[in-house]
Design a protein around this motif. Structure first.
Motif, short mmCIF file in Angstrom:
data_model
loop_
_atom_site.label_atom_id
_atom_site.label_comp_id
_atom_site.label_asym_id
_atom_site.label_seq_id
_atom_site.Cartn_x
_atom_site.Cartn_y
_atom_site.Cartn_z
N ALA A 378 0.84 -1.20 0.00
CA ALA A 378 0.00 0.00 0.00
C ALA A 378 0.87 1.25 0.00
O ALA A 378 1.86 1.34 0.73
CB ALA A 378 -0.92 -0.01 1.22
N ILE A 379 0.49 2.21 -0.83
CA ILE A 379 1.24 3.46 -0.95
C ILE A 379 0.53 4.53 -0.14
O ILE A 379 -0.66 4.80 -0.33
CB ILE A 379 1.35 3.89 -2.42
N ARG A 380 1.27 5.16 0.76
CA ARG A 380 0.73 6.23 1.60
C ARG A 380 1.18 7.59 1.08
O ARG A 380 2.25 7.73 0.50
CB ARG A 380 1.19 6.06 3.04
N GLY A 381 0.35 8.60 1.30
CA GLY A 381 0.71 9.97 0.93
C GLY A 381 0.30 10.38 -0.47
O GLY A 381 0.77 11.39 -0.98
N LEU A 382 -0.60 9.59 -1.10
CA LEU A 382 -1.04 9.90 -2.46
C LEU A 382 -2.40 10.58 -2.45
O LEU A 382 -3.41 9.98 -2.83
CB LEU A 382 -1.11 8.62 -3.30
N ASP A 383 -2.44 11.80 -2.04
CA ASP A 383 -3.69 12.56 -2.03
C ASP A 383 -3.75 13.40 -3.30
O ASP A 383 -2.96 14.34 -3.47
CB ASP A 383 -3.76 13.46 -0.80
N PRO A 384 -4.65 13.08 -4.24
CA PRO A 384 -4.74 13.87 -5.48
C PRO A 384 -4.97 15.35 -5.22
O PRO A 384 -4.61 16.19 -6.06
CB PRO A 384 -5.95 13.25 -6.20
N LYS A 385 -5.54 15.69 -4.07
CA LYS A 385 -5.77 17.10 -3.75
C LYS A 385 -4.46 17.85 -3.55
O LYS A 385 -4.44 19.09 -3.58
CB LYS A 385 -6.65 17.21 -2.49
N SER A 386 -3.37 17.11 -3.31
CA SER A 386 -2.06 17.75 -3.15
C SER A 386 -1.46 18.16 -4.49
O SER A 386 -0.51 18.95 -4.53
CB SER A 386 -1.10 16.81 -2.42
#
Length: 469
Positions: A378-386
């Motif tokens: 699982a990849i963490r920190g992938l918020d498209p809003k960023s």
């Protein structure tokens, strides 16, 4: 207008993202796509090599423009099949795609066009290739000193050479498509012999390795030139620089590309004009003369040698990861350019406009790449809003599992950022990198450093502290 993008890498995510900005585009499909392309397009579960299914889908959905991303469908003839069915598609025909599909073909075309490139010799016989390597170096390491040495080839024949040591490396290439891993810069005879045997006898690359090219190693700075071509008109995009080696300071094995930046100071306006006049135009003319006119993306890998620019290789599609920083800076309507080129009307499109700010793309990879690697973390920190105007994460090897984005490839993400200058663009990219995590994630820490004078001391502010991020 409906658009179909073929492929599933970072290049395809960047293409989908940029095409979605066009006011003319109403719907985008991506086959097969990845977790990132699904943000801007509808993913379609069709392999990029399944030409029949791709064609059936395009007919059914009345696709107005198809854009193949990777080289495989182009070499398989996707453009020929779509055009035969009356569909508009951007890319080279199967015959023209041989420019990437066969390095021997590319060399022959370059020779006919008088395009500057490395001297080379081609082999499809293991013993002959081994004999050539023994004759050239006598089995020694590359150096300038001389000493006699007796060596034996595969058939037990004895050779004696008074200058067995090579003064510079040679390059051995599998002739066909090998996913960016079919090239070895060999620093001694053992490396060259091992790679030749892997190709010709070990079936390492299958049919792609049934023939090899051995060529001189060009020395200098590399640059990637992408040009949109419709057979008559050539529109060059701003030059970029890729980082092929796996590790910092260009150490380790070749990869598909660990990062890129655009523009590169290696290519100024005058040099771009020289490359256009001495490489791109002669190449396009020669392809037409040979009966395989070129349309699509002409990618020239250039080495800036002391004798001037020389071609390392030609590709027939957008580069990956070069596409990410190039499109991050492109202000023009990409759909308009590609649609016009596909119809032979590229001359009617205005010259591309560019954001003056440089862009840097840092590839985050799975542990073990370019060798074996584990998937499904699982990849963490992938918020498209960023994602914003100045920084964006393009997905390459990702998929969705149990509602979570996981790594599914060797090169996983292309973290791309703009900056007022190259240092700031690099800093912005690595700041995004630091906020993204999965088990075994790693990246090179020196993307874009080649553009900076060696005497500059402001390295610390953009430094990434560990190999794993």
């Amino acid at each position: 207008m409906k658009v179909l993008v073929i492929g599933q890498g970072g290049r395809e995510h960047a293409l989908v993202w940029k095409l979605s900005q066009s006011p003319q585009v109403t719907k985008i499909y991506c086959a097969p796509g990845n977790a990132g392309t699904s943000q801007h397009a509808e993913n379609v579960d069709i392999s990029d090599a399944d030409i029949d299914q791709l064609l059936a889908f395009a007919k059914r959905e009345k696709i107005d423009l198809t854009v193949p991303g990777p080289e495989v469908p182009l070499v398989l003839g996707v453009v020929d099949q779509f055009r035969k069915a009356g569909l508009t598609i951007f890319g080279p025909t199967k015959a023209a795609a041989e420019l990437e599909g066969s390095k021997t073909f590319a060399k022959q075309i370059m020779r006919g066009a008088k395009v500057p490139t490395a001297d080379y010799i081609t082999f499809d016989n293991l013993n002959r290739a081994v004999n050539y390597i023994h004759e050239r170096c006598g089995g020694g390491r590359f150096a300038s000193n001389e000493r006699p040495m007796n060596v034996t080839n595969e058939e037990g024949e004895l050779f004696q050479r008074t200058n067995p040591l090579w003064e510079q490396p040679i390059v051995v290439k599998a002739d066909g498509l090998a996913a960016g891993k079919g090239v070895r810069v060999c620093h001694d005879a053992d490396e060259a012999l091992e790679f030749v045997r892997d190709c010709l006898a070990g079936n390492r690359f299958g049919e792609a390795g049934s023939r090899v090219i051995i060529e001189e190693c060009l020395m200098g700075e590399e640059a990637s030139i992408l040009a949109i071509v419709d057979g008559k008109t050539i529109v060059t995009l701003d030059a970029s620089q890729d980082h092929k080696a796996a590790y910092d300071d260009d150490q380790g094995p070749n990869t598909g590309g660990m990062g890129a930046y655009c523009p590169t100071p290696v290519i100024d306006a005058a040099m771009m004009d020289q490359i256009t006049q001495t490489i791109l135009i002669p190449l396009v003319h020669e392809m037409k003369r040979k009966g395989c006119p070129f349309g699509g993306v002409l990618y020239a890998g250039i080495m800036m040698t002391r004798q001037g620019p020389k071609v390392l290789e030609f590709n027939v599609r957008f580069g990956d990861p070069e596409t990410q920083p190039v499109l991050m800076r492109l202000k023009s309507d990409l759909f308009e350019m590609l649609y016009a080129a596909a119809q032979g009307k590229l001359r009617d499109v205005p010259e591309p406009e560019w954001d003056p700010r440089p862009a840097v793309c840092v590839v985050m990879a799975s542990k073990g790449y370019p060798g074996d690697y584990e998937k499904g973390f699982a990849i963490r920190g992938l918020d498209p809003k960023s994602d914003s105007e100045t920084s964006r994460v393009f997905h390459a090897g990702t998929s969705i599992k149990d509602g979570k984005i996981v790594n599914s490839g060797g090169r996983v993400l292309g973290v791309t950022a703009l900056g007022d200058n190259l240092d700031q663009a690099k800093l912005n990219a690595y700041e995004r990198v630091k906020g993204i995590r999965w088990e075994g994630a790693w990246c090179r820490k020196d993307i874009s450093d080649k553009a900076r004078p060696k005497t500059e001391a402001n390295v610390e502010e953009t430094k990434v502290e560990t190999d794993e991020v």
